[in-house]
Design a protein around this motif. Structure first.
Motif, PDB file in Angstrom:
ATOM      1  N   VAL A 177       0.187  -1.327 -10.947  1.00 57.32           N
ATOM      2  CA  VAL A 177      -0.536  -0.556 -10.076  1.00 57.32           C
ATOM      3  C   VAL A 177      -1.909  -0.785 -10.346  1.00 57.32           C
ATOM      4  O   VAL A 177      -2.311  -0.965 -11.494  1.00 57.32           O
ATOM      5  CB  VAL A 177       0.061   0.814 -10.175  1.00 57.32           C
ATOM      6  CG1 VAL A 177      -0.358   1.374 -11.584  1.00 57.32           C
ATOM      7  CG2 VAL A 177      -0.665   1.839  -9.223  1.00 57.32           C
ATOM      8  N   ARG A 216      -6.831   6.429 -13.828  1.00 54.23           N
ATOM      9  CA  ARG A 216      -6.367   6.964 -12.806  1.00 54.23           C
ATOM     10  C   ARG A 216      -6.102   6.006 -11.514  1.00 54.23           C
ATOM     11  O   ARG A 216      -6.761   5.096 -11.684  1.00 54.23           O
ATOM     12  CB  ARG A 216      -7.572   7.797 -12.425  1.00 54.23           C
ATOM     13  CG  ARG A 216      -7.838   9.001 -13.354  1.00 54.23           C
ATOM     14  CD  ARG A 216      -8.901  10.167 -12.914  1.00 54.23           C
ATOM     15  NE  ARG A 216      -9.911   9.515 -12.269  1.00 54.23           N
ATOM     16  CZ  ARG A 216     -11.032  10.197 -11.331  1.00 54.23           C
ATOM     17  NH1 ARG A 216     -10.629  11.492 -11.457  1.00 54.23           N
ATOM     18  NH2 ARG A 216     -11.834   9.862 -11.031  1.00 54.23           N
ATOM     19  N   HIS A 217      -5.153   6.346 -10.892  1.00 56.30           N
ATOM     20  CA  HIS A 217      -4.861   5.335  -9.747  1.00 56.30           C
ATOM     21  C   HIS A 217      -6.259   5.173  -9.064  1.00 56.30           C
ATOM     22  O   HIS A 217      -6.870   6.169  -8.691  1.00 56.30           O
ATOM     23  CB  HIS A 217      -3.807   6.004  -8.889  1.00 56.30           C
ATOM     24  CG  HIS A 217      -2.452   6.076  -9.510  1.00 56.30           C
ATOM     25  ND1 HIS A 217      -1.913   7.207 -10.060  1.00 56.30           N
ATOM     26  CD2 HIS A 217      -1.533   5.280  -9.674  1.00 56.30           C
ATOM     27  CE1 HIS A 217      -0.681   7.190 -10.494  1.00 56.30           C
ATOM     28  NE2 HIS A 217      -0.597   5.799 -10.718  1.00 56.30           N
ATOM     29  N   LEU A 224       2.984   6.663  -6.006  1.00 58.33           N
ATOM     30  CA  LEU A 224       2.429   5.830  -7.218  1.00 58.33           C
ATOM     31  C   LEU A 224       3.150   5.745  -8.306  1.00 58.33           C
ATOM     32  O   LEU A 224       3.465   7.125  -8.954  1.00 58.33           O
ATOM     33  CB  LEU A 224       1.057   5.748  -7.185  1.00 58.33           C
ATOM     34  CG  LEU A 224       0.212   5.726  -5.870  1.00 58.33           C
ATOM     35  CD1 LEU A 224      -1.354   5.796  -6.220  1.00 58.33           C
ATOM     36  CD2 LEU A 224       0.511   4.018  -5.961  1.00 58.33           C
ATOM     37  N   THR A 231      -7.322   4.484  -5.466  1.00 57.81           N
ATOM     38  CA  THR A 231      -6.772   4.630  -4.116  1.00 57.81           C
ATOM     39  C   THR A 231      -8.088   4.627  -3.173  1.00 57.81           C
ATOM     40  O   THR A 231      -9.195   5.023  -3.345  1.00 57.81           O
ATOM     41  CB  THR A 231      -6.196   6.124  -3.757  1.00 57.81           C
ATOM     42  OG1 THR A 231      -7.155   7.228  -4.106  1.00 57.81           O
ATOM     43  CG2 THR A 231      -4.768   6.230  -4.800  1.00 57.81           C
ATOM     44  N   LEU A 237       0.638  -1.136   0.055  1.00 60.77           N
ATOM     45  CA  LEU A 237      -0.097  -0.083  -0.062  1.00 60.77           C
ATOM     46  C   LEU A 237       0.949   1.297  -0.072  1.00 60.77           C
ATOM     47  O   LEU A 237       1.664   1.298   1.000  1.00 60.77           O
ATOM     48  CB  LEU A 237      -0.895  -0.094   1.243  1.00 60.77           C
ATOM     49  CG  LEU A 237      -1.986  -0.940   1.342  1.00 60.77           C
ATOM     50  CD1 LEU A 237      -2.694  -0.849   2.554  1.00 60.77           C
ATOM     51  CD2 LEU A 237      -3.168  -0.553   0.051  1.00 60.77           C
ATOM     52  N   GLY A 253      -5.949   7.683   0.302  1.00 63.87           N
ATOM     53  CA  GLY A 253      -4.717   8.166  -0.104  1.00 63.87           C
ATOM     54  C   GLY A 253      -3.852   7.173  -0.485  1.00 63.87           C
ATOM     55  O   GLY A 253      -2.566   7.588  -0.783  1.00 63.87           O
ATOM     56  N   ARG A 254      -4.060   5.925  -0.364  1.00 60.19           N
ATOM     57  CA  ARG A 254      -2.815   4.792  -0.656  1.00 60.19           C
ATOM     58  C   ARG A 254      -3.572   4.046  -2.060  1.00 60.19           C
ATOM     59  O   ARG A 254      -4.784   3.571  -2.083  1.00 60.19           O
ATOM     60  CB  ARG A 254      -2.948   4.008   0.651  1.00 60.19           C
ATOM     61  CG  ARG A 254      -2.223   4.780   1.682  1.00 60.19           C
ATOM     62  CD  ARG A 254      -1.765   3.923   2.690  1.00 60.19           C
ATOM     63  NE  ARG A 254      -1.066   4.429   3.620  1.00 60.19           N
ATOM     64  CZ  ARG A 254       0.173   4.827   3.834  1.00 60.19           C
ATOM     65  NH1 ARG A 254       1.168   4.540   2.912  1.00 60.19           N
ATOM     66  NH2 ARG A 254       0.565   5.429   4.832  1.00 60.19           N
ATOM     67  N   GLY A 255      -2.464   3.637  -2.638  1.00 56.44           N
ATOM     68  CA  GLY A 255      -2.999   2.748  -3.826  1.00 56.44           C
ATOM     69  C   GLY A 255      -1.915   1.436  -3.547  1.00 56.44           C
ATOM     70  O   GLY A 255      -1.282   1.502  -3.106  1.00 56.44           O
ATOM     71  N   PRO A 281       1.639   5.603  -0.537  1.00 54.22           N
ATOM     72  CA  PRO A 281       1.074   6.896  -0.793  1.00 54.22           C
ATOM     73  C   PRO A 281       0.642   7.212  -2.094  1.00 54.22           C
ATOM     74  O   PRO A 281       1.510   6.999  -2.981  1.00 54.22           O
ATOM     75  CB  PRO A 281       1.733   7.697   0.182  1.00 54.22           C
ATOM     76  CG  PRO A 281       2.506   6.624   1.036  1.00 54.22           C
ATOM     77  CD  PRO A 281       2.594   5.449   0.314  1.00 54.22           C
ATOM     78  N   ARG A 282      -0.393   8.067  -2.352  1.00 55.91           N
ATOM     79  CA  ARG A 282      -0.813   8.454  -3.741  1.00 55.91           C
ATOM     80  C   ARG A 282       0.383   9.106  -4.398  1.00 55.91           C
ATOM     81  O   ARG A 282       0.610   8.990  -5.525  1.00 55.91           O
ATOM     82  CB  ARG A 282      -1.885   9.481  -3.666  1.00 55.91           C
ATOM     83  CG  ARG A 282      -2.313   9.879  -5.007  1.00 55.91           C
ATOM     84  CD  ARG A 282      -3.441  10.804  -4.840  1.00 55.91           C
ATOM     85  NE  ARG A 282      -4.526  10.643  -3.664  1.00 55.91           N
ATOM     86  CZ  ARG A 282      -5.689  10.202  -3.819  1.00 55.91           C
ATOM     87  NH1 ARG A 282      -6.119  10.112  -4.899  1.00 55.91           N
ATOM     88  NH2 ARG A 282      -6.498  10.130  -2.728  1.00 55.91           N
TER      89      ARG A 282
END
Length: 189
Positions: free
Chosen positions: A53, A21-22, A13, A24, A7, A27-29, A9-10
């Motif tokens: 991702v 788009r990520h 990434l 998330t 995991l 705020g985590r991906g 942080p944005r």
């Protein structure tokens, strides 16, 4: 396949395919990295290192391979032409003894090294199903991926030089690591 998930942080990434788009949460991906050894009954025999991702393509969750290296020119050409997978060439070292140790290098230096030790087998063979979202000829190319594998929980350690595109892998421990044994993968319809 020796797979680890983090995991992240944005802000950390890796860039994903244009038009996606990520995905998330808080705020985590989700970022995955894997060492893959294609052997035995594989159509091609080669080694691979990849980072992917989790992204959104519209409302749908997809996997986007952001970085990938192989030691097979045929795999490189096929991955790029058929699925938009941005394969590059690298040299690999894979050693099996009390687990597996891997290293990947290019002419610019080491990409990453890793070690994976299996912990516990999960019963049965597990289905694998996801859809890739890559860029091919300037457009989003989605490809279904299906398969099965025997899963084992593992402990993995990843290291990468700070100047490697994979430098972030060694900064934190993976959330989970797995070994996928005797796996099958089918790309496309």
């Amino acid at each position: 396949m020796y797979l680890s998930l983090w995991l992240v942080p944005r802000a950390e990434l890796p860039p994903a395919a244009p038009g996606t788009r990520h995905l998330t949460v808080a705020g985590r991906g989700l970022v995955g990295a894997a060492w893959v050894v294609y052997e035995n009954d594989s159509v091609l025999r080669y080694d691979e290192l990849l980072r992917a991702v989790l992204v959104r393509d519209g409302a749908r969750a997809r996997v986007c391979i952001t970085d990938i290296w192989v030691d097979s020119e045929i795999s490189l050409a096929g991955g790029r032409a058929l699925w938009g997978i941005p394969k590059e060439m690298a040299l690999f070292e894979v050693h099996r003894a009390d687990g597996v140790s891997c290293a990947a290098k290019t002419g610019r230096g080491t990409l990453a090294t890793g070690r994976s030790t299996e912990r516990a087998a999960l019963p049965g063979r597990w289905p694998l199903a996801f859809t890739l979202a890559q860029t091919l000829n300037g457009r989003i190319k989605t490809s279904r991926v299906r398969g099965r594998a025997a899963l084992r929980l593992a402990r993995a350690e990843w290291t990468a030089p700070a100047d490697s595109r994979l430098g972030a892998l060694g900064r934190r421990a993976p959330l989970i690591s797995l070994t996928l044994r005797d796996f099958t993968l089918r790309f496309g319809g």
